[in-house]
Design a protein around this motif. Sequence first.
Motif, mmCIF file in Angstrom:
data_model
loop_
_atom_site.group_PDB
_atom_site.id
_atom_site.type_symbol
_atom_site.label_atom_id
_atom_site.label_comp_id
_atom_site.label_asym_id
_atom_site.label_seq_id
_atom_site.Cartn_x
_atom_site.Cartn_y
_atom_site.Cartn_z
ATOM 1 N N LEU A 1 0.841 -1.196 0.000
ATOM 2 C CA LEU A 1 0.000 0.000 0.000
ATOM 3 C C LEU A 1 0.876 1.246 0.000
ATOM 4 O O LEU A 1 1.877 1.317 0.716
ATOM 5 C CB LEU A 1 -0.903 0.053 1.229
ATOM 6 N N THR A 2 0.468 2.234 -0.763
ATOM 7 C CA THR A 2 1.213 3.487 -0.793
ATOM 8 C C THR A 2 0.827 4.332 0.422
ATOM 9 O O THR A 2 -0.187 4.079 1.078
ATOM 10 C CB THR A 2 0.876 4.280 -2.073
ATOM 11 N N ASP A 3 1.621 5.347 0.691
ATOM 12 C CA ASP A 3 1.283 6.283 1.762
ATOM 13 C C ASP A 3 -0.050 6.967 1.467
ATOM 14 O O ASP A 3 -0.822 7.254 2.378
ATOM 15 C CB ASP A 3 2.382 7.331 1.943
ATOM 16 N N LEU A 4 -0.306 7.217 0.191
ATOM 17 C CA LEU A 4 -1.561 7.840 -0.222
ATOM 18 C C LEU A 4 -2.757 6.956 0.171
ATOM 19 O O LEU A 4 -3.761 7.457 0.675
ATOM 20 C CB LEU A 4 -1.527 8.054 -1.733
ATOM 21 N N HIS A 5 -2.636 5.650 -0.060
ATOM 22 C CA HIS A 5 -3.682 4.723 0.392
ATOM 23 C C HIS A 5 -3.834 4.797 1.910
ATOM 24 O O HIS A 5 -4.942 4.945 2.422
ATOM 25 C CB HIS A 5 -3.319 3.271 0.034
ATOM 26 N N ARG A 6 -2.724 4.669 2.593
ATOM 27 C CA ARG A 6 -2.748 4.593 4.061
ATOM 28 C C ARG A 6 -3.405 5.840 4.687
ATOM 29 O O ARG A 6 -4.127 5.732 5.659
ATOM 30 C CB ARG A 6 -1.343 4.417 4.612
ATOM 31 N N GLN A 7 -3.157 6.997 4.098
ATOM 32 C CA GLN A 7 -3.727 8.244 4.623
ATOM 33 C C GLN A 7 -5.246 8.287 4.515
ATOM 34 O O GLN A 7 -5.897 9.012 5.259
ATOM 35 C CB GLN A 7 -3.144 9.448 3.875
ATOM 36 N N HIS A 8 -5.798 7.514 3.591
ATOM 37 C CA HIS A 8 -7.238 7.594 3.329
ATOM 38 C C HIS A 8 -7.994 6.315 3.656
ATOM 39 O O HIS A 8 -9.175 6.193 3.318
ATOM 40 C CB HIS A 8 -7.465 8.006 1.868
ATOM 41 N N LEU A 9 -7.341 5.364 4.318
ATOM 42 C CA LEU A 9 -8.047 4.154 4.735
ATOM 43 C C LEU A 9 -9.157 4.531 5.701
ATOM 44 O O LEU A 9 -9.053 5.515 6.444
ATOM 45 C CB LEU A 9 -7.087 3.170 5.414
ATOM 46 N N SER A 10 -10.198 3.738 5.725
ATOM 47 C CA SER A 10 -11.310 3.977 6.633
ATOM 48 C C SER A 10 -10.818 3.974 8.073
ATOM 49 O O SER A 10 -9.999 3.152 8.456
ATOM 50 C CB SER A 10 -12.366 2.887 6.458
ATOM 51 N N LYS A 11 -11.324 4.909 8.854
ATOM 52 C CA LYS A 11 -10.956 4.987 10.274
ATOM 53 C C LYS A 11 -11.840 4.070 11.127
ATOM 54 O O LYS A 11 -11.413 3.579 12.159
ATOM 55 C CB LYS A 11 -11.086 6.430 10.789
#
Length: 188
Positions: free
Chosen positions: A88-98
């Motif tokens: 996973l990219t950092d971009l993915h990680r920043q927007h994963l569901s909380k």
Amino acid sequence: MFHKLTNSISFEKANLTHEQVIFAWLAEPHMQEFWDNSQEHKDDIVNFIQGRPQHYFYGTTQYWVGSTDKQPFAFILTDQLSSSQPDLTDLHRQHLSKAGHSISLDFGIGNKDFLGQGLAAPTLIKFMDFYQCYVDPLADTFFIDPDANNPRAQHAYEKAGFKILGNYTMKAGAFTGQDTCLMVKQLR
């Protein structure tokens, strides 16, 4: 015609009745340009359809067929993402569901008779609602990543409510090294 088609869209997991049509779609030039046609991916589709263990990527991809008036026209892939996935990219990680689940989508209108009819956005909207209602009620974040050189797909996905997050380079799979546009839609 358009209104009638969008009202009758339905979804089901890919099954034995879809196998030939899926592979016919994947052989179409409009699908070959942006879809993984590797033998490993094709084997994964067959394994899924036949209920056998999957080994491609994480072995957890689900394959769906969208139909209108009982005529198959769309191919959709889903996979649940998790922060523990190493690619996973950092971009993915920043927007994963909380609070819920994040779902990765791949989408294509396989049946060329349905191209250019404005079905992509309404089909994706209906699919995300279907997925949240009938598959995973915790699914609240959807990612899709069209090729950076596919503005038609990006436009259709924006019409479905996806927001562009930015581009990244694919690190694995059939499109390793290609630039991809990461897009996200969060359901409330």
